[in-house]
Design a protein around this motif. Structure first.
Motif, PDB file in Angstrom:
ATOM      1  N   SER A  73      85.446  46.642  53.521  1.00 38.79           N
ATOM      2  CA  SER A  73      84.243  45.817  53.361  1.00 38.79           C
ATOM      3  C   SER A  73      83.103  46.543  52.667  1.00 38.79           C
ATOM      4  N   GLU A  74      83.151  47.872  52.634  1.00 35.89           N
ATOM      5  CA  GLU A  74      82.052  48.626  52.036  1.00 35.89           C
ATOM      6  C   GLU A  74      81.931  48.313  50.543  1.00 35.89           C
ATOM      7  N   GLY A  75      80.752  47.918  50.124  1.00 39.72           N
ATOM      8  CA  GLY A  75      80.510  47.581  48.731  1.00 39.72           C
ATOM      9  C   GLY A  75      80.790  46.145  48.368  1.00 39.72           C
ATOM     10  N   ALA A  76      81.361  45.365  49.284  1.00 41.29           N
ATOM     11  CA  ALA A  76      81.672  43.958  48.996  1.00 41.29           C
ATOM     12  C   ALA A  76      80.429  43.083  49.165  1.00 41.29           C
ATOM     13  N   GLU A  77      80.290  42.106  48.286  1.00 43.02           N
ATOM     14  CA  GLU A  77      79.221  41.118  48.425  1.00 43.02           C
ATOM     15  C   GLU A  77      79.590  40.066  49.465  1.00 43.02           C
ATOM     16  N   ILE A  78      80.869  39.696  49.469  1.00 45.08           N
ATOM     17  CA  ILE A  78      81.381  38.696  50.406  1.00 45.08           C
ATOM     18  C   ILE A  78      82.663  39.228  51.024  1.00 45.08           C
ATOM     19  N   VAL A  79      82.737  39.163  52.347  1.00 45.22           N
ATOM     20  CA  VAL A  79      83.941  39.561  53.079  1.00 45.22           C
ATOM     21  C   VAL A  79      84.539  38.318  53.705  1.00 45.22           C
ATOM     22  N   LEU A  80      85.828  38.077  53.460  1.00 39.73           N
ATOM     23  CA  LEU A  80      86.523  36.908  53.996  1.00 39.73           C
ATOM     24  C   LEU A  80      87.626  37.380  54.932  1.00 39.73           C
ATOM     25  N   ALA A  81      87.894  36.593  55.967  1.00 41.90           N
ATOM     26  CA  ALA A  81      88.910  36.973  56.940  1.00 41.90           C
ATOM     27  C   ALA A  81      89.781  35.779  57.284  1.00 41.90           C
ATOM     28  N   CYS A  82      91.063  36.045  57.502  1.00 37.31           N
ATOM     29  CA  CYS A  82      91.979  35.028  58.014  1.00 37.31           C
ATOM     30  C   CYS A  82      92.974  35.766  58.900  1.00 37.31           C
ATOM     31  N   VAL A  83      92.671  35.821  60.195  1.00 34.17           N
ATOM     32  CA  VAL A  83      93.496  36.560  61.143  1.00 34.17           C
ATOM     33  C   VAL A  83      94.064  35.594  62.189  1.00 34.17           C
ATOM     34  N   GLY A  84      94.409  36.097  63.378  1.00 34.09           N
ATOM     35  CA  GLY A  84      95.172  35.265  64.293  1.00 34.09           C
ATOM     36  C   GLY A  84      94.384  34.456  65.303  1.00 34.09           C
ATOM     37  N   ASN A  85      93.480  35.115  66.031  1.00 33.65           N
ATOM     38  CA  ASN A  85      92.814  34.448  67.141  1.00 33.65           C
ATOM     39  C   ASN A  85      91.466  35.106  67.414  1.00 33.65           C
ATOM     40  N   ASP A  86      90.818  34.710  68.505  1.00 33.71           N
ATOM     41  CA  ASP A  86      89.492  35.239  68.839  1.00 33.71           C
ATOM     42  C   ASP A  86      89.498  36.765  68.928  1.00 33.71           C
ATOM     43  N   ALA A  87      90.479  37.309  69.640  1.00 38.40           N
ATOM     44  CA  ALA A  87      90.528  38.763  69.824  1.00 38.40           C
ATOM     45  C   ALA A  87      90.732  39.485  68.503  1.00 38.40           C
ATOM     46  N   ASP A  88      91.600  38.951  67.652  1.00 37.42           N
ATOM     47  CA  ASP A  88      91.839  39.568  66.346  1.00 37.42           C
ATOM     48  C   ASP A  88      90.567  39.547  65.505  1.00 37.42           C
ATOM     49  N   LEU A  89      89.830  38.445  65.558  1.00 40.21           N
ATOM     50  CA  LEU A  89      88.614  38.339  64.756  1.00 40.21           C
ATOM     51  C   LEU A  89      87.558  39.320  65.246  1.00 40.21           C
ATOM     52  N   ARG A  90      87.383  39.408  66.555  1.00 41.55           N
ATOM     53  CA  ARG A  90      86.445  40.403  67.088  1.00 41.55           C
ATOM     54  C   ARG A  90      86.835  41.806  66.626  1.00 41.55           C
ATOM     55  N   ALA A  91      88.132  42.082  66.646  1.00 39.65           N
ATOM     56  CA  ALA A  91      88.600  43.422  66.306  1.00 39.65           C
ATOM     57  C   ALA A  91      88.286  43.787  64.859  1.00 39.65           C
ATOM     58  N   VAL A  92      88.380  42.828  63.928  1.00 42.83           N
ATOM     59  CA  VAL A  92      88.115  43.161  62.533  1.00 42.83           C
ATOM     60  C   VAL A  92      86.622  43.142  62.208  1.00 42.83           C
ATOM     61  N   CYS A  93      85.815  42.493  63.064  1.00 42.95           N
ATOM     62  CA  CYS A  93      84.375  42.401  62.795  1.00 42.95           C
ATOM     63  C   CYS A  93      83.574  43.510  63.453  1.00 42.95           C
ATOM     64  N   LEU A  94      83.885  43.827  64.702  1.00 43.85           N
ATOM     65  CA  LEU A  94      83.008  44.658  65.519  1.00 43.85           C
ATOM     66  C   LEU A  94      83.506  46.091  65.651  1.00 43.85           C
ATOM     67  N   GLY A  95      82.659  46.941  66.151  1.00 37.89           N
ATOM     68  CA  GLY A  95      83.031  48.331  66.406  1.00 37.89           C
ATOM     69  C   GLY A  95      82.775  49.234  65.217  1.00 37.89           C
ATOM     70  N   GLU A  96      83.009  50.503  65.424  1.00 35.28           N
ATOM     71  CA  GLU A  96      82.729  51.510  64.405  1.00 35.28           C
ATOM     72  C   GLU A  96      83.533  51.295  63.137  1.00 35.28           C
ATOM     73  N   ASP A  97      84.766  50.777  63.276  1.00 40.84           N
ATOM     74  CA  ASP A  97      85.620  50.537  62.112  1.00 40.84           C
ATOM     75  C   ASP A  97      85.649  49.077  61.694  1.00 40.84           C
ATOM     76  N   GLY A  98      84.777  48.255  62.303  1.00 41.08           N
ATOM     77  CA  GLY A  98      84.750  46.838  61.994  1.00 41.08           C
ATOM     78  C   GLY A  98      84.042  46.534  60.689  1.00 41.08           C
ATOM     79  N   ALA A  99      84.298  45.346  60.178  1.00 42.55           N
ATOM     80  CA  ALA A  99      83.736  44.939  58.891  1.00 42.55           C
ATOM     81  C   ALA A  99      82.215  44.977  58.888  1.00 42.55           C
ATOM     82  N   PHE A 100      81.584  44.525  59.971  1.00 42.02           N
ATOM     83  CA  PHE A 100      80.119  44.460  59.988  1.00 42.02           C
ATOM     84  C   PHE A 100      79.493  45.843  59.776  1.00 42.02           C
ATOM     85  N   ALA A 101      80.173  46.884  60.272  1.00 40.42           N
ATOM     86  CA  ALA A 101      79.641  48.235  60.126  1.00 40.42           C
ATOM     87  C   ALA A 101      79.633  48.697  58.674  1.00 40.42           C
ATOM     88  N   GLY A 102      80.486  48.089  57.851  1.00 43.31           N
ATOM     89  CA  GLY A 102      80.546  48.479  56.449  1.00 43.31           C
ATOM     90  C   GLY A 102      79.782  47.567  55.514  1.00 43.31           C
TER      91      GLY A 102
END
Length: 290
Positions: free
Chosen positions: A56-85
């Motif tokens: 996600s670092e340097g991207a203007e728009i980040v898009l996601a298509c994962v499995g469920n609520d837990a998967d989405l939280r995992a890719v968005c949040l935390g030190e390695d999540g998309a929001f951090a980048g």
């Protein structure tokens, strides 16, 4: 053309990201199974990231298509999540079918970082993703949707803003409620036709142009009559979606008696070993359970 990241390269996300690359966007991808990301890059170009943050670092728009609520939280949040980048003024677009609750939660977390958020679940299945013919129902601020819409056009035949954040997921719930009812009715009708000694395909040829017609009837009746269910949207995923619908309906005090019953019918299909069968496999349940 935009610098975009795409998180999740399953049967839906992989083709969607491919259409973005074909449209000339600079695409960086991430997938939990790294080999899928490597295969995608080999086929489409672009780059991959080892984590959602790196992609996600340097991207203007980040898009996601994962499995469920837990998967989405995992890719968005935390030190390695998309929001951090992601930087201030960037935009996150979620194509996953998830609860309205997690959508609002993540939209708030994004806003705290100056990131826009659009919930944008899709309808059209694997074929729609591969052919760039998805229908996208969106929730978010008007300005955020206006930024997302021309990018999503790479794989959409129709997209529409339905309201503020969460409205896209609520609209997708309506979609799944209607599909469940349609497929149960079609299953019962075809089973009735067969038991009555009629040619099921001929029956559909006659009625599909009338008031009973639907996309499911036109596109699924032949495989249903043949007992072929190795395509389309899996029962396991439909049960996940219907659980979201039923929970939201309970919160709103809206009765969904038919949907609740059909959800149990899909549970029967799972018991039959059909968790990965297409949702049209409700007709197989009728043969097994009556």
């Amino acid at each position: 053309m935009a610098r975009v990241a795409f998180l999740g390269l399953g049967v839906m996300g992989g083709p969607m990201a491919g259409h973005l690359a074909d449209d000339g966007h600079a695409v960086t991808v991430y997938n939990r199974t790294a080999s899928k990301a490597s295969d995608w890059v080999a086929a489409h170009g672009g780059t991959s990231g080892d984590t959602p943050r790196a992609a996600s670092e340097g991207a203007e728009i980040v898009l996601a298509c994962v499995g469920n609520d837990a998967d989405l939280r995992a890719v968005c949040l935390g030190e390695d999540g998309a929001f951090a980048g992601m930087g201030d003024g960037t935009l996150f677009v979620d194509h996953t079918t998830v609860s309205a609750e997690v959508t609002r939660e993540l939209a708030e977390a994004a806003a705290a970082r100056g990131i826009g958020y659009v919930d944008a679940p899709v309808s059209g299945g694997q074929a729609g993703a591969e052919n760039g013919q998805l229908v996208i129902m969106c929730g978010g601020a008007e300005a955020d949707y206006a930024r997302a819409e021309p990018v999503m056009a790479a794989y959409a035949k129709l997209s529409r803003r339905m309201g503020d954040v969460g409205a896209g997921q609520l609209t997708k719930m309506v979609n799944q409620i209607c599909i469940a009812g349609l497929l149960q009715g079609l299953s019962e009708g075809l089973a009735f036709a067969q038991k009555a000694g009629l040619d099921g395909a001929a029956v559909v040829d006659v009625i599909q142009g009338g008031a009973a017609g639907s996309w499911q009837m036109v596109n699924r009746h032949k495989t249903m009559l043949a007992g072929e269910f190795d395509h389309g949207f899996a029962v396991n995923w439909m049960r996940k979606d219907l659980a979201i619908c039923l929970a939201e309906a309970e919160n709103m005090g809206v009765p969904l008696p038919g949907t609740a019953l059909i959800d149990q019918f899909y549970k029967d299909v799972q018991i039959m070993g059909g968790g990965r069968w297409d949702t049209s496999s409700l007709i197989a349940r009728l043969a097994a359970f009556g």
